[in-house]
Design a protein around this motif. Structure first.
Motif, PDB file in Angstrom:
ATOM      1  N   ASP A  14       0.804  -1.215   0.000  1.00  0.00           N
ATOM      2  CA  ASP A  14       0.000   0.000   0.000  1.00  0.00           C
ATOM      3  C   ASP A  14       0.839   1.267   0.000  1.00  0.00           C
ATOM      4  O   ASP A  14       0.306   2.369  -0.051  1.00  0.00           O
ATOM      5  N   ARG A  15       2.168   1.134   0.052  1.00  0.00           N
ATOM      6  CA  ARG A  15       3.040   2.309   0.051  1.00  0.00           C
ATOM      7  C   ARG A  15       3.215   2.850  -1.374  1.00  0.00           C
ATOM      8  O   ARG A  15       3.207   2.087  -2.347  1.00  0.00           O
ATOM      9  N   ASN A  16       3.400   4.153  -1.481  1.00  0.00           N
ATOM     10  CA  ASN A  16       3.550   4.782  -2.803  1.00  0.00           C
ATOM     11  C   ASN A  16       4.807   4.304  -3.517  1.00  0.00           C
ATOM     12  O   ASN A  16       4.808   4.068  -4.727  1.00  0.00           O
ATOM     13  N   TRP A  17       5.925   4.161  -2.776  1.00  0.00           N
ATOM     14  CA  TRP A  17       7.172   3.740  -3.402  1.00  0.00           C
ATOM     15  C   TRP A  17       7.059   2.317  -3.961  1.00  0.00           C
ATOM     16  O   TRP A  17       7.666   1.991  -4.991  1.00  0.00           O
ATOM     17  N   ALA A  18       6.245   1.474  -3.293  1.00  0.00           N
ATOM     18  CA  ALA A  18       6.044   0.110  -3.783  1.00  0.00           C
ATOM     19  C   ALA A  18       5.258   0.123  -5.096  1.00  0.00           C
ATOM     20  O   ALA A  18       5.548  -0.660  -6.018  1.00  0.00           O
ATOM     21  N   LYS A  19       4.269   1.012  -5.190  1.00  0.00           N
ATOM     22  CA  LYS A  19       3.487   1.117  -6.423  1.00  0.00           C
ATOM     23  C   LYS A  19       4.350   1.659  -7.571  1.00  0.00           C
ATOM     24  O   LYS A  19       4.219   1.212  -8.715  1.00  0.00           O
ATOM     25  N   ILE A  20       5.238   2.601  -7.265  1.00  0.00           N
ATOM     26  CA  ILE A  20       6.122   3.155  -8.295  1.00  0.00           C
ATOM     27  C   ILE A  20       7.095   2.093  -8.790  1.00  0.00           C
ATOM     28  O   ILE A  20       7.335   1.955 -10.003  1.00  0.00           O
ATOM     29  N   LEU A  21       7.665   1.325  -7.857  1.00  0.00           N
ATOM     30  CA  LEU A  21       8.575   0.246  -8.251  1.00  0.00           C
ATOM     31  C   LEU A  21       7.856  -0.798  -9.108  1.00  0.00           C
ATOM     32  O   LEU A  21       8.418  -1.301 -10.090  1.00  0.00           O
ATOM     33  N   GLY A  22       6.626  -1.102  -8.764  1.00  0.00           N
ATOM     34  CA  GLY A  22       5.849  -2.061  -9.542  1.00  0.00           C
ATOM     35  C   GLY A  22       5.595  -1.567 -10.957  1.00  0.00           C
ATOM     36  O   GLY A  22       5.676  -2.334 -11.925  1.00  0.00           O
ATOM     37  N   LEU A  23       5.296  -0.274 -11.081  1.00  0.00           N
ATOM     38  CA  LEU A  23       5.073   0.314 -12.403  1.00  0.00           C
ATOM     39  C   LEU A  23       6.345   0.283 -13.245  1.00  0.00           C
ATOM     40  O   LEU A  23       6.305  -0.046 -14.441  1.00  0.00           O
ATOM     41  N   LEU A  24       7.489   0.590 -12.622  1.00  0.00           N
ATOM     42  CA  LEU A  24       8.770   0.546 -13.345  1.00  0.00           C
ATOM     43  C   LEU A  24       9.105  -0.874 -13.786  1.00  0.00           C
ATOM     44  O   LEU A  24       9.567  -1.100 -14.911  1.00  0.00           O
ATOM     45  N   ALA A  25       8.868  -1.829 -12.901  1.00  0.00           N
ATOM     46  CA  ALA A  25       9.167  -3.221 -13.240  1.00  0.00           C
ATOM     47  C   ALA A  25       8.304  -3.709 -14.390  1.00  0.00           C
ATOM     48  O   ALA A  25       8.781  -4.389 -15.308  1.00  0.00           O
ATOM     49  N   MET A  26       7.025  -3.371 -14.378  1.00  0.00           N
ATOM     50  CA  MET A  26       6.130  -3.780 -15.462  1.00  0.00           C
ATOM     51  C   MET A  26       6.475  -3.096 -16.771  1.00  0.00           C
ATOM     52  O   MET A  26       6.197  -3.624 -17.855  1.00  0.00           O
ATOM     53  N   THR A  27       7.099  -1.926 -16.699  1.00  0.00           N
ATOM     54  CA  THR A  27       7.518  -1.222 -17.908  1.00  0.00           C
ATOM     55  C   THR A  27       8.795  -1.821 -18.482  1.00  0.00           C
ATOM     56  O   THR A  27       8.937  -1.979 -19.701  1.00  0.00           O
ATOM     57  N   ILE A  28       9.727  -2.187 -17.607  1.00  0.00           N
ATOM     58  CA  ILE A  28      11.043  -2.663 -18.056  1.00  0.00           C
ATOM     59  C   ILE A  28      11.006  -4.123 -18.487  1.00  0.00           C
ATOM     60  O   ILE A  28      11.635  -4.495 -19.480  1.00  0.00           O
ATOM     61  N   TYR A  29      10.260  -4.960 -17.751  1.00  0.00           N
ATOM     62  CA  TYR A  29      10.322  -6.406 -17.981  1.00  0.00           C
ATOM     63  C   TYR A  29      10.018  -6.834 -19.421  1.00  0.00           C
ATOM     64  O   TYR A  29      10.712  -7.689 -19.972  1.00  0.00           O
ATOM     65  N   PRO A  30       8.991  -6.257 -20.101  1.00  0.00           N
ATOM     66  CA  PRO A  30       8.680  -6.737 -21.466  1.00  0.00           C
ATOM     67  C   PRO A  30       9.702  -6.311 -22.523  1.00  0.00           C
ATOM     68  O   PRO A  30       9.653  -6.804 -23.652  1.00  0.00           O
ATOM     69  N   ILE A  31      10.623  -5.407 -22.181  1.00  0.00           N
ATOM     70  CA  ILE A  31      11.580  -4.915 -23.174  1.00  0.00           C
ATOM     71  C   ILE A  31      12.566  -6.035 -23.524  1.00  0.00           C
ATOM     72  O   ILE A  31      13.165  -6.638 -22.635  1.00  0.00           O
ATOM     73  N   PRO A  32      12.776  -6.331 -24.817  1.00  0.00           N
ATOM     74  CA  PRO A  32      13.771  -7.347 -25.198  1.00  0.00           C
ATOM     75  C   PRO A  32      15.179  -6.929 -24.789  1.00  0.00           C
ATOM     76  O   PRO A  32      15.482  -5.735 -24.676  1.00  0.00           O
ATOM     77  N   TYR A  33      16.043  -7.923 -24.590  1.00  0.00           N
ATOM     78  CA  TYR A  33      17.420  -7.644 -24.159  1.00  0.00           C
ATOM     79  C   TYR A  33      18.140  -6.717 -25.135  1.00  0.00           C
ATOM     80  O   TYR A  33      18.835  -5.778 -24.725  1.00  0.00           O
ATOM     81  N   TYR A  34      17.991  -6.990 -26.429  1.00  0.00           N
ATOM     82  CA  TYR A  34      18.761  -6.215 -27.405  1.00  0.00           C
ATOM     83  C   TYR A  34      18.278  -4.770 -27.495  1.00  0.00           C
ATOM     84  O   TYR A  34      19.072  -3.863 -27.775  1.00  0.00           O
ATOM     85  N   ILE A  35      16.969  -4.518 -27.243  1.00  0.00           N
ATOM     86  CA  ILE A  35      16.461  -3.146 -27.246  1.00  0.00           C
ATOM     87  C   ILE A  35      17.046  -2.377 -26.065  1.00  0.00           C
ATOM     88  O   ILE A  35      17.488  -1.222 -26.193  1.00  0.00           O
ATOM     89  N   MET A  36      17.041  -3.017 -24.887  1.00  0.00           N
ATOM     90  CA  MET A  36      17.635  -2.379 -23.714  1.00  0.00           C
ATOM     91  C   MET A  36      19.115  -2.095 -23.943  1.00  0.00           C
ATOM     92  O   MET A  36      19.619  -1.026 -23.571  1.00  0.00           O
ATOM     93  N   ALA A  37      19.821  -3.051 -24.568  1.00  0.00           N
ATOM     94  CA  ALA A  37      21.242  -2.855 -24.850  1.00  0.00           C
ATOM     95  C   ALA A  37      21.461  -1.674 -25.789  1.00  0.00           C
ATOM     96  O   ALA A  37      22.359  -0.842 -25.578  1.00  0.00           O
ATOM     97  N   LEU A  38      20.634  -1.567 -26.828  1.00  0.00           N
ATOM     98  CA  LEU A  38      20.770  -0.453 -27.778  1.00  0.00           C
ATOM     99  C   LEU A  38      20.473   0.887 -27.127  1.00  0.00           C
ATOM    100  O   LEU A  38      21.157   1.882 -27.384  1.00  0.00           O
ATOM    101  N   VAL A  39      19.438   0.923 -26.277  1.00  0.00           N
ATOM    102  CA  VAL A  39      19.086   2.169 -25.581  1.00  0.00           C
ATOM    103  C   VAL A  39      20.231   2.628 -24.687  1.00  0.00           C
ATOM    104  O   VAL A  39      20.626   3.809 -24.701  1.00  0.00           O
ATOM    105  N   LEU A  40      20.791   1.726 -23.890  1.00  0.00           N
ATOM    106  CA  LEU A  40      21.905   2.082 -23.007  1.00  0.00           C
ATOM    107  C   LEU A  40      23.135   2.466 -23.812  1.00  0.00           C
ATOM    108  O   LEU A  40      23.882   3.382 -23.430  1.00  0.00           O
ATOM    109  N   LEU A  41      23.352   1.788 -24.920  1.00  0.00           N
ATOM    110  CA  LEU A  41      24.508   2.107 -25.774  1.00  0.00           C
ATOM    111  C   LEU A  41      24.396   3.517 -26.331  1.00  0.00           C
ATOM    112  O   LEU A  41      25.369   4.283 -26.321  1.00  0.00           O
ATOM    113  N   ILE A  42      23.216   3.876 -26.808  1.00  0.00           N
ATOM    114  CA  ILE A  42      23.013   5.216 -27.383  1.00  0.00           C
ATOM    115  C   ILE A  42      23.123   6.289 -26.298  1.00  0.00           C
ATOM    116  O   ILE A  42      23.755   7.334 -26.494  1.00  0.00           O
TER     117      ILE A  42
END
Length: 336
Positions: A140-168
């Protein structure tokens, strides 16, 4: 003795069956493709003027190439010779880095991939489970909800897309880290502090791209498990008895939620390994992924099969070790 018979032996048998089937598939798949590595190499040589060679010399070269690729005889003979060479650690010479033995190339590249993979697997598992456990318990904490939203956003990203984003972002727009390689050009490999720091700097972005995706997965699964366990009777009873929340979280909730996560770790190793190979290609990291990409481009069947065999054995061995260590964490398995 009963534990050895009922728990360890079935898993060892399964381990060898998985390796046997996996290596057999590695042997068969290249032979089911329409591509002939010998013809491919000869055609490449012909394009550079080998058509002026004596036909008998070309025929002798073809026989030599078939021997190097292990293509002499029928499929059964090739299969038996393949296992015979495999037990000797002989995958033949690499055709793209001829005449370097495939085993030498793999031994040079394996430490880079193993170091990256082990670091990524441990860090993502530890960080993801801790954050997921906290977010599940304090849902029920706000920080827990924010972390959950970030995790749901990051998890579906393919490895190579994340690698390209960090590289750029961190190698081009903000040049904080090197774009490619395992260490700087001109630097001599050694155990000096300068070389170690240089290697860590080059490995940071490849590792980060894998860790972020891994944390997303472990966070979501751990949060789901923790949210379920929080409502169990023994946790509610502990809360009524006035046991401190920190003790309930770590000794009652997360301790029980980690048991399936240990099993999941064995299942996720294959996915992490495949992601590592893709990431190495993006960053031109000198591991097995980069060598596999080069081998595929050059039609180097020996190197492809060598890397595939090491991948199968490595992933199966890691999963077996985690499976064998599981009774140390779950006493119910020992008492069964």
């Amino acid at each position: 003795m009963n534990f050895l018979k009922r728990y360890i032996m079935p898993r060892l048998i399964q381990y060898f069956i998985v390796i046997f089937i996996g290596i057999t598939v590695v042997f068969l798949v290249p032979r089911l493709t329409p591509l002939d590595p010998v013809v491919t190499v000869l055609n490449r040589m012909t394009a550079y003027g080998a058509q002026y060679l004596d036909p008998s010399a070309i025929e002798k070269l073809k026989e030599t190439m078939m021997e190097l690729y292990g293509l002499k005889g029928n499929v059964l003979e090739q299969y038996l010779k393949f296992w015979g060479r495999l037990f000797k650690g002989d995958f033949g010479p690499s055709l793209s880095i001829f005449p370097t033995p495939v085993i030498s190339i793999i031994m040079n590249s394996l430490p880079w991939t193993a170091g990256l993979l082990i670091t990524v697997a441990l860090l993502s598992w530890i960080i993801g489970n801790i954050l997921g456990g906290l977010a599940g318990y304090y849902g029920d904490r706000n920080w827990a909800k924010i972390l959950g939203l970030l995790a749901m956003t990051i998890y579906p990203i393919p490895y190579y897309i994340m690698a390209l984003v960090l590289l750029i972002l961190f190698a081009y727009v903000f040049p904080l880290f090197p774009m490619t390689g395992g260490y700087s050009v001109g630097l001599t490999p050694s155990f000096s502090l300068e070389f170690i720091l240089n290697v860590l700097k080059h490995a940071f972005l490849p590792a980060l791209s894998l860790i972020l995706i891994g944390i997303g997965w472990w966070f979501l699964s751990m949060r789901s498990l923790t949210s379920t366990i929080v409502s169990d009777d023994y946790v509610v009873y502990a809360q009524i008895m006035g046991i401190p929340s920190r003790r309930i979280l770590f000794q009652y909730v997360m301790r029980n939620a980690l048991l399936p996560q240990i099993t999941n770790l064995a299942l996720q190793i294959g996915g992490i390994f495949s992601g590592s190979l893709i990431t190495e290609t993006v960053f031109s990291y000198p591991g097995l992924g980069q060598m596999l990409y080069m081998a595929i481009n050059n039609g180097d069947y020996n190197l492809i099969m060598g890397i595939a065999v090491f991948s199968i054995v490595g992933i199966a061995t890691a999963a077996l070790l985690i499976d064998l260590l599981y009774p140390l964490f779950d006493p119910r398995v020992r008492y069964r």
